[in-house]
Scaffold this active site. Structure first.
Site, PDB file in Angstrom:
ATOM      1  N   GLU A  87     -26.292   4.359 -28.084  1.00  0.00           N
ATOM      2  CA  GLU A  87     -25.435   5.414 -26.808  1.00  0.00           C
ATOM      3  C   GLU A  87     -26.483   7.011 -27.725  1.00  0.00           C
ATOM      4  OE1 GLU A  87     -22.110   7.201 -29.550  1.00  0.00           O
ATOM      5  OE2 GLU A  87     -23.211   9.367 -29.476  1.00  0.00           O
ATOM      6  N   HIS A  88     -26.912   7.077 -28.653  1.00  0.00           N
ATOM      7  CA  HIS A  88     -28.080   8.254 -28.934  1.00  0.00           C
ATOM      8  C   HIS A  88     -28.870   8.564 -27.762  1.00  0.00           C
ATOM      9  CE1 HIS A  88     -26.371  10.521 -33.351  1.00  0.00           C
ATOM     10  NE2 HIS A  88     -25.630   9.678 -33.063  1.00  0.00           N
TER      11      HIS A  88
END
Ligand SMILES: [Zn+2]
Length: 325
Positions: A87-88
């Site tokens: 996600e990052h």
């Protein structure tokens, strides 16, 4: 409690029950739960589902979401923490937006970026949220392109992966403390025999420090795929236009060959009554909790099933309110 208060409470409670009875009298319990007829639901040939709901207020605002049906539960042993790190990585650059371009676009439309501000990762889902002001029409097109890139075009450059390790480790460090230490004792006990016991989305520091870049690329390749995705568009937008943009941006996504099965972790029922005491020298309060065996949750499809869910949620609450008074 004085008598007047008692009377008023009884009066309102009766009123509430009558309201419920009247409401349920008009709906048959066997009826399917209706979907708002203004929600347009569709599926692309590659399996991606979409939901569109025109909502004119607030004006000139549209929210886009990409929901990926994966999370820390789908990590392999060498990937613990990488669903969250994936996600990052979405904010570290994609095919069409270099790292600083994603950030400056998000800043230009007034949304925060990265580090879980407009995305989150859980055990079973990863969700990206993009609230877009559409006073400039090009914002919507650009927003869709960002969403598409997150879905299948994240770059995963080795240097970006290396740079992100410390950010995740710092996030992990901030989460440490009494609660975290106690939860790490409690979860394997409460979820004994289940993958939920050992798959906290933050993962393991030892893996974040040492995993090979291909491990996170593998997670993205295997689980970010259209048959496990939904796109949601809500706001001040013509639904036909939104649908056309979804088709334009997401029809080209391809499922991997020999796709792995998306499985769901079970929580086996308890066999005996047991208790556990967990303490920590930095704990600041006392909590007593009672856990019952989990049962497989079935998604409610009829009004009657939905009623049972509401009862399970609200009856204990009412009992607490009545007891507290
Ligand atoms: Zn994070």
């Amino acid at each position: 409690m004085n008598q007047r208060k008692q009377f008023l409470k009884g009066f309102f409670f009766t009123f509430f029950l009558l309201g419920c009875v009247t409401l349920f009298a008009q709906i048959k319990l066997n009826d399917k739960i209706p979907v708002d007829p203004k929600v347009k639901i569709g599926k692309l040939a590659n399996g991606l589902t979409y939901y569109i709901r025109e909502n004119k207020k607030p004006e000139q605002k549209v929210e886009l979401r990409l929901v990926v049906n994966t999370g820390s539960i789908m990590e392999d042993d060498d990937q613990q923490g990488l669903a969250h790190m994936a996600e990052h990585m979405a904010f570290n650059g994609t095919k069409n937006f270099k790292k600083n371009e994603i950030v400056s676009f998000l800043q230009s439309i007034g949304v925060g970026f990265g580090n879980d501000l407009n995305a989150y990762t859980s055990f079973d889902e990863t969700v990206y949220m993009l609230p877009i002001p559409v006073d400039k029409p090009e914002n919507l097109e650009k927003g869709f392109q960002v969403l598409e890139d997150w879905a299948h075009n994240v770059s995963y450059l080795t240097e970006d992966i290396e740079g992100e390790r410390n950010i995740i480790l710092e996030e992990s460090r901030l989460g440490k403390g009494a609660d975290d230490r106690m939860n790490r004792q409690l979860f394997p006990y409460i979820f004994a025999g289940s993958k939920y016991a050992n798959r906290l989305p933050i993962g393991l520091d030892s893996i974040i420090k040492s995993f090979k870049p291909d491990a996170i690329r593998r997670f993205y390749k295997e689980w970010y795929r259209p048959d496990l995705m939904a796109v949601i568009v809500v706001g001040d937008v013509d639904p036909a236009k939104a649908e056309a943009m979804i088709k334009k941006h997401f029809s080209g996504l391809v499922n991997p060959a020999n796709a792995r099965e998306r499985t769901y972790a079970q929580v086996p029922p308890y066999k005996t009554n047991e208790g556990k005491v967990v303490t920590d020298k930095e704990a600041t309060n006392y909590i007593i909790s009672l856990a019952y065996s989990a049962f497989p949750s079935v998604e409610a499809t009829t009004v009657g099933e939905y009623k049972m869910i509401l009862l399970r949620i609200f009856l204990p609450l009412f009992s607490i309110i009545v007891l507290a008074n």
